[in-house]
Design an enzyme around this catalytic site. Structure first.
Site, PDB file in Angstrom:
ATOM      1  N   HIS A 125       0.840  -1.205   0.000  1.00  0.00           N
ATOM      2  CA  HIS A 125       0.000   0.000   0.000  1.00  0.00           C
ATOM      3  C   HIS A 125       0.877   1.259   0.000  1.00  0.00           C
ATOM      4  O   HIS A 125       0.644   2.189  -0.781  1.00  0.00           O
ATOM      5  CB  HIS A 125      -0.943   0.013   1.206  1.00  0.00           C
ATOM      6  CG  HIS A 125      -1.716   1.287   1.313  1.00  0.00           C
ATOM      7  ND1 HIS A 125      -2.877   1.517   0.600  1.00  0.00           N
ATOM      8  CD2 HIS A 125      -1.464   2.426   1.996  1.00  0.00           C
ATOM      9  CE1 HIS A 125      -3.308   2.738   0.857  1.00  0.00           C
ATOM     10  NE2 HIS A 125      -2.477   3.319   1.704  1.00  0.00           N
ATOM     11  N   GLU A 171      -5.852   9.325  -0.446  1.00  0.00           N
ATOM     12  CA  GLU A 171      -6.241   7.913  -0.327  1.00  0.00           C
ATOM     13  C   GLU A 171      -7.250   7.466  -1.386  1.00  0.00           C
ATOM     14  O   GLU A 171      -7.125   6.373  -1.925  1.00  0.00           O
ATOM     15  CB  GLU A 171      -6.810   7.633   1.075  1.00  0.00           C
ATOM     16  CG  GLU A 171      -5.787   7.723   2.197  1.00  0.00           C
ATOM     17  CD  GLU A 171      -4.752   6.592   2.209  1.00  0.00           C
ATOM     18  OE1 GLU A 171      -5.002   5.538   1.588  1.00  0.00           O
ATOM     19  OE2 GLU A 171      -3.692   6.784   2.828  1.00  0.00           O
TER      20      GLU A 171
HETATM   21 FE   LIG Z   1      -2.503   5.231   2.488  1.00  0.00          FE
END
Ligand SMILES: [Fe+2]
Length: 253
Positions: A125, A171
């Site tokens: 991630h 995000e």
């Molecule tokens: Fe993140």
């Protein structure tokens, strides 16, 4: 002497070294599988800047990135650095690092049994999802400025509002390019399920509502971390999120 620590105070206890040699062949092969699962969709649906950044920083399909190598390519471009940390950071340490152009990067990699989702932050991630965008000069300036604004805030409510700006840009951000919705948020880049939910949305009718980016709406927009996103905000350019951060600073600072 640790030169990273020299510039950081509250984040200093969280800094670690990445022991790249310690990754096992199994871990490199999990990385390879994660990248192979994501790239066909991203080649078509990620924004151009993400795909450029992926090549600029030298990410590879076959091996977990060596952060020192990534930084050798990234730092001359934008002065950003992917900086190894031990895990989740408290907000003040996180913002201090962003303000110093050091992106907190975990070195742990999820196991083969959790390819789609990991509750713990991991290097897939953090690096695959986030770091390619840091090679883009405007995004690079935006993210540093975001860190500076948040580092100067103490009011909980204002920080929560700024957290929503992060969520709906860094995000889960999407951008309109050539009349199409393209992905740039790390949560979409690194998650096949979240990205498919967005991309297939117009066909299935079950995707998120995609609104034009509006700072006031974003600052007020609640979200759940644990569910597929119901609303996303599309920008027209990365200048727009940089400008929005400056406006938020005026409103909240
Ligand atoms: Fe993140």
């Amino acid at each position: 002497m640790n030169t990273q620590a020299a510039q950081l105070t509250v984040a200093e206890p969280f800094l670690i070294q990445q022991n790249w040699e310690a990754y096992t062949p199994e871990q490199h092969s999990v990385w390879a599988e994660l990248v192979r699962r994501r790239m066909p969709q991203l080649a078509q649906h990620a924004c151009a800047e993400y795909l450029e950044g992926f090549h600029i920083i030298g990410l590879r399909e076959d091996t977990i990135p060596d952060l020192a190598e990534v930084n050798r390519r990234l730092a001359p471009r934008t002065r950003w650095n992917a900086t190894p940390v031990s895990g989740f950071l408290p907000p003040d340490a996180f913002f201090e690092m962003l303000a110093a152009r050091k992106f907190p990067t975990t070195t742990y990699l999820r196991g083969r049994d959790s390819l789609e989702y990991t509750p713990e932050p991991d290097i897939f991630h953090d690096v695959f999802g986030h770091v390619p965008m840091h090679a883009h000069p405007v995004f690079a300036d935006f993210l540093e400025h975001y860190g500076r604004v948040c580092a100067a805030l103490t009011d909980k409510d204002k920080l929560e509002r700024m957290g929503r700006l992060f969520w709906f840009t860094v995000e889960f951000g999407v951008i309109r390019q050539n009349g199409e919705i393209k992905l740039y948020g790390s949560g979409l880049i690194s998650s096949h399920g979240e990205a498919t939910h967005v991309i297939e949305g117009p066909k299935t009718g079950a995707g998120p509502e995609i609104r034009d980016f509006n700072l006031d709406q974003v600052l007020d927009q609640q979200f759940l971390v644990s569910e597929m996103q119901k609303v996303l905000y599309a920008v027209e350019s990365f200048e727009q999120i940089y400008e929005a951060t400056k406006q938020a600073e005026e409103k909240l600072g």
